[in-house]
Scaffold this motif. Structure first.
Motif, PDB file in Angstrom:
ATOM      1  N   GLN A 146      32.978 -39.269   4.355  1.00 29.95           N
ATOM      2  CA  GLN A 146      31.643 -38.718   4.110  1.00 29.95           C
ATOM      3  C   GLN A 146      31.703 -37.203   3.997  1.00 29.95           C
ATOM      4  O   GLN A 146      32.447 -36.535   4.694  1.00 29.95           O
ATOM      5  CB  GLN A 146      30.679 -39.104   5.231  1.00 29.95           C
ATOM      6  N   ASP A 147      30.871 -36.700   3.126  1.00 25.13           N
ATOM      7  CA  ASP A 147      30.882 -35.273   2.833  1.00 25.13           C
ATOM      8  C   ASP A 147      30.009 -34.442   3.759  1.00 25.13           C
ATOM      9  O   ASP A 147      29.844 -33.257   3.531  1.00 25.13           O
ATOM     10  CB  ASP A 147      30.393 -35.061   1.397  1.00 25.13           C
ATOM     11  N   ASP A 148      29.458 -35.024   4.806  1.00 21.68           N
ATOM     12  CA  ASP A 148      28.565 -34.252   5.653  1.00 21.68           C
ATOM     13  C   ASP A 148      29.304 -33.465   6.737  1.00 21.68           C
ATOM     14  O   ASP A 148      28.697 -32.810   7.559  1.00 21.68           O
ATOM     15  CB  ASP A 148      27.493 -35.130   6.277  1.00 21.68           C
ATOM     16  N   MET A 149      30.626 -33.505   6.708  1.00 20.43           N
ATOM     17  CA  MET A 149      31.393 -32.720   7.662  1.00 20.43           C
ATOM     18  C   MET A 149      31.474 -31.283   7.167  1.00 20.43           C
ATOM     19  O   MET A 149      31.620 -31.039   5.967  1.00 20.43           O
ATOM     20  CB  MET A 149      32.796 -33.304   7.825  1.00 20.43           C
ATOM     21  N   PRO A 150      31.395 -30.303   8.062  1.00 18.08           N
ATOM     22  CA  PRO A 150      31.455 -28.906   7.629  1.00 18.08           C
ATOM     23  C   PRO A 150      32.794 -28.576   6.999  1.00 18.08           C
ATOM     24  O   PRO A 150      33.813 -29.136   7.381  1.00 18.08           O
ATOM     25  CB  PRO A 150      31.255 -28.122   8.922  1.00 18.08           C
ATOM     26  N   LEU A 151      32.745 -27.664   6.047  1.00 15.27           N
ATOM     27  CA  LEU A 151      33.991 -27.224   5.431  1.00 15.27           C
ATOM     28  C   LEU A 151      34.503 -26.000   6.171  1.00 15.27           C
ATOM     29  O   LEU A 151      34.910 -26.094   7.307  1.00 15.27           O
ATOM     30  CB  LEU A 151      33.784 -26.985   3.937  1.00 15.27           C
ATOM     31  N   SER A 186      29.665 -20.080  15.116  1.00 20.52           N
ATOM     32  CA  SER A 186      29.622 -20.238  16.569  1.00 20.52           C
ATOM     33  C   SER A 186      30.830 -21.061  16.996  1.00 20.52           C
ATOM     34  O   SER A 186      31.488 -21.701  16.182  1.00 20.52           O
ATOM     35  CB  SER A 186      28.338 -20.951  16.972  1.00 20.52           C
ATOM     36  N   ALA A 187      31.102 -21.051  18.283  1.00 22.75           N
ATOM     37  CA  ALA A 187      32.236 -21.821  18.801  1.00 22.75           C
ATOM     38  C   ALA A 187      32.061 -23.305  18.483  1.00 22.75           C
ATOM     39  O   ALA A 187      33.016 -23.986  18.119  1.00 22.75           O
ATOM     40  CB  ALA A 187      32.377 -21.590  20.294  1.00 22.75           C
ATOM     41  N   GLY A 188      30.825 -23.805  18.603  1.00 21.66           N
ATOM     42  CA  GLY A 188      30.561 -25.215  18.311  1.00 21.66           C
ATOM     43  C   GLY A 188      30.820 -25.543  16.859  1.00 21.66           C
ATOM     44  O   GLY A 188      31.431 -26.558  16.533  1.00 21.66           O
ATOM     45  N   TYR A 189      30.352 -24.690  15.966  1.00 19.76           N
ATOM     46  CA  TYR A 189      30.564 -24.912  14.537  1.00 19.76           C
ATOM     47  C   TYR A 189      32.049 -24.817  14.210  1.00 19.76           C
ATOM     48  O   TYR A 189      32.575 -25.626  13.432  1.00 19.76           O
ATOM     49  CB  TYR A 189      29.775 -23.916  13.694  1.00 19.76           C
ATOM     50  N   ALA A 190      32.724 -23.836  14.793  1.00 18.08           N
ATOM     51  CA  ALA A 190      34.150 -23.663  14.526  1.00 18.08           C
ATOM     52  C   ALA A 190      34.931 -24.909  14.955  1.00 18.08           C
ATOM     53  O   ALA A 190      35.831 -25.353  14.243  1.00 18.08           O
ATOM     54  CB  ALA A 190      34.678 -22.427  15.245  1.00 18.08           C
ATOM     55  N   ARG A 191      34.569 -25.480  16.095  1.00 13.45           N
ATOM     56  CA  ARG A 191      35.219 -26.705  16.567  1.00 13.45           C
ATOM     57  C   ARG A 191      34.988 -27.845  15.581  1.00 13.45           C
ATOM     58  O   ARG A 191      35.894 -28.617  15.272  1.00 13.45           O
ATOM     59  CB  ARG A 191      34.673 -27.084  17.941  1.00 13.45           C
ATOM     60  N   GLU A 192      33.754 -27.967  15.101  1.00 17.82           N
ATOM     61  CA  GLU A 192      33.420 -29.019  14.133  1.00 17.82           C
ATOM     62  C   GLU A 192      34.202 -28.834  12.834  1.00 17.82           C
ATOM     63  O   GLU A 192      34.665 -29.803  12.239  1.00 17.82           O
ATOM     64  CB  GLU A 192      31.919 -29.018  13.834  1.00 17.82           C
ATOM     65  N   ALA A 193      34.349 -27.593  12.394  1.00 15.36           N
ATOM     66  CA  ALA A 193      35.080 -27.325  11.158  1.00 15.36           C
ATOM     67  C   ALA A 193      36.557 -27.677  11.315  1.00 15.36           C
ATOM     68  O   ALA A 193      37.159 -28.264  10.417  1.00 15.36           O
ATOM     69  CB  ALA A 193      34.915 -25.862  10.754  1.00 15.36           C
ATOM     70  N   VAL A 194      37.144 -27.344  12.459  1.00 14.86           N
ATOM     71  CA  VAL A 194      38.541 -27.686  12.714  1.00 14.86           C
ATOM     72  C   VAL A 194      38.706 -29.204  12.760  1.00 14.86           C
ATOM     73  O   VAL A 194      39.652 -29.759  12.207  1.00 14.86           O
ATOM     74  CB  VAL A 194      39.045 -27.033  14.027  1.00 14.86           C
TER      75      VAL A 194
END
Length: 85
Positions: A42-47, A58-66
């Motif tokens: 699915q394409d809804d994961m952050p790039l 943010s740290a949360g977004y960075a974790r999600e991107a990794v």
């Protein structure tokens, strides 16, 4: 429980990654596995945050991107293994 060293953690993560690649590559060959693969693709994961270059993630977004990068890398490895076998 003993304290895990960085080497222990890396070894365990690599083992988990290898298991996931193996399982997913086998699923890719089975019609029943298609739903799982579609969900992971699915394409809804952050790039990489490039959509807003001025943004400091943010740290949360960075974790999600990794995490999203790793899911894509595992899927790519599984596709390559499935194609090779």
């Amino acid at each position: 429980m003993k304290e895990l060293t960085r080497q222990d953690i890396e070894g365990r993560l690599n083992a988990h990654r290898e298991l996931l690649v193996t399982i997913l590559s086998l699923l890719m060959k089975e019609p029943a596995g298609a739903q799982i693969i579609r969900y992971l693709e699915q394409d809804d994961m952050p790039l990489d945050g490039a959509e807003d270059p001025g943004l400091t993630p943010s740290a949360g977004y960075a974790r999600e991107a990794v995490m999203a990068d790793e899911v894509r890398a595992v899927l790519d490895a599984a596709r390559a293994r499935a194609a090779a076998s």
